[in-house]
Design a protein around this motif. Structure first.
Motif, mmCIF file in Angstrom:
data_model
loop_
_atom_site.group_PDB
_atom_site.id
_atom_site.type_symbol
_atom_site.label_atom_id
_atom_site.label_comp_id
_atom_site.label_asym_id
_atom_site.label_seq_id
_atom_site.Cartn_x
_atom_site.Cartn_y
_atom_site.Cartn_z
ATOM 1 N N ASN A 95 14.456 23.870 45.945
ATOM 2 C CA ASN A 95 14.736 24.338 47.295
ATOM 3 C C ASN A 95 16.251 24.252 47.472
ATOM 4 N N ALA A 96 16.927 25.365 47.235
ATOM 5 C CA ALA A 96 18.386 25.346 47.053
ATOM 6 C C ALA A 96 19.149 24.931 48.295
ATOM 7 N N PRO A 97 20.278 24.219 48.081
ATOM 8 C CA PRO A 97 21.186 24.049 49.216
ATOM 9 C C PRO A 97 21.702 25.445 49.565
ATOM 10 N N THR A 98 21.528 25.864 50.771
ATOM 11 C CA THR A 98 21.830 27.246 51.090
ATOM 12 C C THR A 98 23.112 27.353 51.890
ATOM 13 N N GLY A 99 24.147 27.884 51.268
ATOM 14 C CA GLY A 99 25.392 28.136 51.984
ATOM 15 C C GLY A 99 25.161 29.283 52.956
ATOM 16 N N ALA A 100 26.075 29.424 53.906
ATOM 17 C CA ALA A 100 25.874 30.394 54.972
ATOM 18 C C ALA A 100 25.609 31.804 54.450
ATOM 19 N N ASP A 101 26.309 32.181 53.327
ATOM 20 C CA ASP A 101 26.160 33.565 52.880
ATOM 21 C C ASP A 101 25.229 33.696 51.673
ATOM 22 N N GLU A 102 24.353 32.725 51.471
ATOM 23 C CA GLU A 102 23.434 32.826 50.339
ATOM 24 C C GLU A 102 22.167 33.590 50.693
ATOM 25 N N GLN A 103 22.042 33.960 51.934
ATOM 26 C CA GLN A 103 20.935 34.833 52.295
ATOM 27 C C GLN A 103 21.364 35.684 53.470
ATOM 28 N N GLY A 104 20.614 36.727 53.760
ATOM 29 C CA GLY A 104 20.985 37.557 54.900
ATOM 30 C C GLY A 104 20.654 39.009 54.646
ATOM 31 N N GLN A 139 29.487 18.797 33.586
ATOM 32 C CA GLN A 139 30.316 18.599 34.782
ATOM 33 C C GLN A 139 29.364 18.740 35.955
ATOM 34 N N VAL A 140 29.219 17.675 36.711
ATOM 35 C CA VAL A 140 28.245 17.686 37.804
ATOM 36 C C VAL A 140 28.992 17.637 39.131
ATOM 37 N N PHE A 141 28.564 18.446 40.077
ATOM 38 C CA PHE A 141 29.223 18.453 41.389
ATOM 39 C C PHE A 141 28.230 18.901 42.449
ATOM 40 N N ASP A 142 28.629 18.703 43.696
ATOM 41 C CA ASP A 142 27.697 19.042 44.770
ATOM 42 C C ASP A 142 28.244 20.182 45.632
ATOM 43 N N GLN A 143 27.460 20.520 46.618
ATOM 44 C CA GLN A 143 27.803 21.643 47.487
ATOM 45 C C GLN A 143 29.137 21.402 48.201
ATOM 46 N N ALA A 144 29.371 20.130 48.596
ATOM 47 C CA ALA A 144 30.605 19.830 49.329
ATOM 48 C C ALA A 144 31.810 20.098 48.430
ATOM 49 N N PHE A 145 31.713 19.675 47.159
ATOM 50 C CA PHE A 145 32.806 19.947 46.219
ATOM 51 C C PHE A 145 32.986 21.465 46.088
ATOM 52 N N ALA A 146 31.865 22.153 45.903
ATOM 53 C CA ALA A 146 31.924 23.603 45.696
ATOM 54 C C ALA A 146 32.655 24.278 46.854
ATOM 55 N N GLU A 147 32.330 23.855 48.058
ATOM 56 C CA GLU A 147 32.913 24.510 49.228
ATOM 57 C C GLU A 147 34.400 24.202 49.386
ATOM 58 N N ALA A 148 34.864 23.112 48.761
ATOM 59 C CA ALA A 148 36.265 22.717 48.937
ATOM 60 C C ALA A 148 37.203 23.387 47.930
ATOM 61 N N GLN A 149 36.651 24.171 46.976
ATOM 62 C CA GLN A 149 37.513 24.722 45.925
ATOM 63 C C GLN A 149 38.108 26.075 46.319
ATOM 64 N N PRO A 150 39.261 26.400 45.725
ATOM 65 C CA PRO A 150 39.865 27.700 46.042
ATOM 66 C C PRO A 150 39.200 28.846 45.266
#
Ligand code: HDD
Length: 690
Positions: free
Chosen positions: A430-439, A283-294
């Motif tokens: 070089n990962a797609p970095t969501g806002a809370d993936e680092q900090g 099952q392949v998906f991208d960051q946009a899909f990931a961010e849209a899920q509940p």
């Protein structure tokens, strides 16, 4: 790469076998032995002598035969095979193992989780599904389970989970089962386990065989193409035989009938050329899909419904060779989630990240050396080399001085050893970095991890009526085994009210307790659309392939009828097994003698998928006095299997309480088609379910 200074792989050469080239028994040091029956003594009745190096070595070696068993997944069965990539996914991954047409050798180990190495095959338990791909770019280990989600979200909870489910610390029981105080005490206090518990209480944890269960990589991983583009991926193994499970009463009886039920099934299937096969799906998906899920795709307690991201088949796994030696291969195989190859990468799933740390340690502790990668079953089949040296049980003999780099030894004609390669080497994407993936450094979980119930509800509502009843009944069974900790069952039911009110009521009712108040949910669950892919019953195949039919016969049975059933079963690629009160067999109607494959008392119907009872009037009369024969029919009926019977078998069926209905046939073609199925609608008539 030269073999002057580097360690190299074994190139797929068969490893040395004990006894190779030795006609004469020798010591481990090659000294011929003249007497392997008697120790060396001072006189026939005198003391044994210390100088008996033959005795000393033999006993010394024997004393040290055992190694520590795996802390989890100790009970396992393995097989060799091949993986063939069948689709072009170069737009997604550059991994050689996925090159269309590429064949890669594999070793697979299936396991239960909680039981010790000597425990049985059939407890209610998750099954491990670990695959080592010996790719030409190094070993890739996909260390998964037969369930796509896990009990916990963060690896820091793994020791607590395992301690709670294993036999209790003081009394050392129960073995291989979760139905006890400490597991449910822990689980009922850990709402994040709820989704996994739904799977664990379903028939998924009672697989009919390894051949009929799915496998899952569980975590979200990444695929990486040649240009460095990454996509998220979930891995699925889909069994070619479809899904099949046993039911609880059957599993309990199987435990008594055959401790090695699944190990034997796997071995015999491979041995007889019925090679088990699975398709590998992604099952392949991208960051946009990931961010849209509940839900959060980095949370291992969540799956991605196949209806949202369909599974795309990209290869086939075929198991085609049994191990030569259980210890050398199945016991010593060391799986490492860190074994990854260019073209595949990890995600930030905190459970996966913890696993990456854990497995290397466990192999060192279990196999006793940092050189466990040199054991033939673990060694890559491609050349490998570096400047790591020495350590216990070093078996390789690097030549020269190059055990460091950089070096300039080549300038003097010496071998300088291998070097890193930007082109060929593994490079973390070089990962797609969501806002809370680092900090900031925090001991914290991401927000959506707090939803503990939506997918538990999704799973329950995706099941057939019969599957839901099995789930409710297993909660009742397991929680009924909780002893003095009276607070635990209500606490669990309080959690279940967040999943499904009807389920919670059924469980409370089955336990005979009042319905407790609903547990507060850390995050309100949402309703997701039910998914057929989550049900076993909706993914079964009506086929005799991989199924077995037990044929009970006695003196006087009709020879032609037996031959016809055997032939019809085999024509559909099923396995026919003859069962008779005496293993030597019986004399049939035509006077011929027919040998049995199994003796009735030791070959109960639970080891079969369907049964035929082919008896004469006289034979039936005799069987009425044999409890094992009555039980044979009674259990086949109770376990929802097809029963094909000769007319003369009627008194036996009556005594066993077998009522006419679905799956109860004569010995004609209807039986063969019935034998390819289970008859779940029969169940409410034979058993009270919660
Ligand atoms: Fe694990 C073995 C699967 C979480 C630590 N695990 C092991 C095996 C399988 C899995 C199939 C047996 C491999 C074999 O046949 O030799 N484990 C999983 C899955 C997990 C998971 C699917 C979650 C998605 N495991 C997990 C965590 C940790 C471990 C979070 C520790 C932080 N697992 C181990 C281990 C084992 C192991 C203790 C015991 C023997 C071994 O590794 O080789 O390190």
């Amino acid at each position: 790469m030269s073999d002057m200074t580097t360690t190299t792989g074994n190139g797929g050469e068969p490893h040395q076998r004990a006894g190779d080239g030795a006609a004469v028994l020798t010591t481990n040091h090659g000294v011929p032995i003249s007497d392997n029956q008697n120790s060396l003594k001072s006189g026939a009745r005198g003391p044994t002598l210390l100088e008996d190096f033959v005795l000393r070595e033999k006993i010394f070696h024997f004393d040290h035969e055992r190694i520590p068993e795996r802390i989890v997944h100790a009970r396992g069965s393995g097989a060799h095979g091949v993986f063939e990539a069948t689709a072009d996914i170069s737009d997604l991954s550059k991994a050689a193992v996925f090159t269309k047409g590429e064949q890669t050798e594999v070793f697979v180990r299936f396991s239960t989780v909680a039981g010790g190495a000597g425990s049985v095959d059939t407890p209610r338990d998750v099954r491990g599904f670990a695959v080592k791909f010996y790719t030409r770019e190094g070993n890739w280990d996909l260390v998964g389970n037969n369930i796509p989600v896990f009990f916990i979200q963060d690896a820091i909870k793994f020791p607590d989970l395992v301690h709670s489910v294993k036999m209790e610390a003081d009394r050392a029981y129960p073995q291989a089962g979760s139905a006890h105080d400490t597991f449910w005490d822990w689980a009922s206090l850990m709402p994040e386990t709820t989704h996994m518990l739904m799977w664990a209480m379903s028939d998924r944890t009672l697989p009919r065989s390894f051949r009929t269960m799915e496998g899952f990589g569980v975590h979200t991983f990444k695929l990486v193409d040649a240009g460095g583009k990454a996509s998220f991926v979930k891995f699925h193994w889909k069994p070619r035989l479809g899904l099949q499970s046993t039911i609880w009463d059957e599993a309990l009886k199987l435990q008594a009938a055959d401790n090695d039920y699944q190990r034997r099934d796997l071995w015999e299937a491979i041995d007889t050329g019925a090679f088990p096969q699975w398709d590998l799906g992604i099952q392949v998906f991208d960051q946009a899909f990931a961010e849209a899920q509940p839900y959060d795709v980095l949370d291992a307690t969540k799956l991605i419904p196949e209806d949202d991201v369909p599974v795309r088949i990209i290869g086939t796994l075929t198991l085609n060779r049994n191990p030569d030696n259980f210890f050398a291969e199945t016991e010593q195989v060391a799986f490492l989630p860190t074994n990854i190859v260019p073209g595949i990468d990890f995600s930030n799933d905190p459970l996966l990240q913890g696993r990456l740390f854990s497995y290397l340690d466990t192999q060192n502790s279990r196999l006793g050396t940092t050189n466990f990668h040199q054991i033939p079953i673990n060694a890559p089949r491609c050349p490998f080399g570096n400047f790591q040296r020495d350590g216990k049980m070093q078996t390789q003999v690097p030549r020269g001085r190059a055990n460091y780099e950089p070096n300039s030894l080549a300038a003097h004609g010496e071998d300088g050893g291998p070097r890193e390669s930007v082109e060929r080497g593994f490079a973390t994407v070089n990962a797609p970095t969501g806002a809370d993936e680092q900090g900031d450094k925090l001991r914290i979980r991401a927000e959506l991890f707090a939803d503990h119930y939506s997918q538990a509800r999704l799973f329950y509502r995706s099941q057939t009526e019969s599957e839901q009843a099995h789930i409710a009944s297993s909660f009742v069974f397991e929680l009924s085994k909780v002893g003095v900790l009276e607070q635990v069952p209500p606490r669990m039911v309080a959690n279940l009210r967040n999943v499904d009110e009807d389920l919670a009521k059924r469980v409370a009712d089955g336990l005979g307790i009042d319905l407790p108040d609903k547990a507060p949910a850390a995050r309100e669950p949402v309703d997701m659309a039910p998914s057929d892919a989550l049900s076993i019953h909706k993914n079964m195949k009506d086929t005799l392939e991989g199924r077995s039919v037990g044929i009970l016969f006695t003196d006087g049975s009709d020879a032609t009828a037996i031959d016809a059933v055997v032939a019809a079963v085999e024509a559909e690629k099923g396995k026919a097994v003859l069962v008779s009160p005496k293993v030597g067999g019986a004399t049939l109607s035509d006077g011929s003698k027919r040998k049995a494959d199994g003796q009735l008392a030791g070959t109960p119907s639970q080891i079969f998928d369907a049964v035929a009872i082919i008896v004469s009037k006289e034979g039936c009369k005799a069987l009425l006095k044999e409890a094992a024969a009555v039980q044979f029919a009674m259990d086949a009926f109770g376990h929802l299997k097809a029963i094909g019977a000769s007319d003369a078998a009627k008194p036996l069926l009556d005594k066993a309480g077998v009522e006419p209905g679905v799956g109860i046939t004569g010995l004609d073609a209807n039986f063969i088609s019935a034998a390819s199925q289970r008859f779940y609608p029969r169940e409410p008539g034979v058993r009270m379910l919660a």
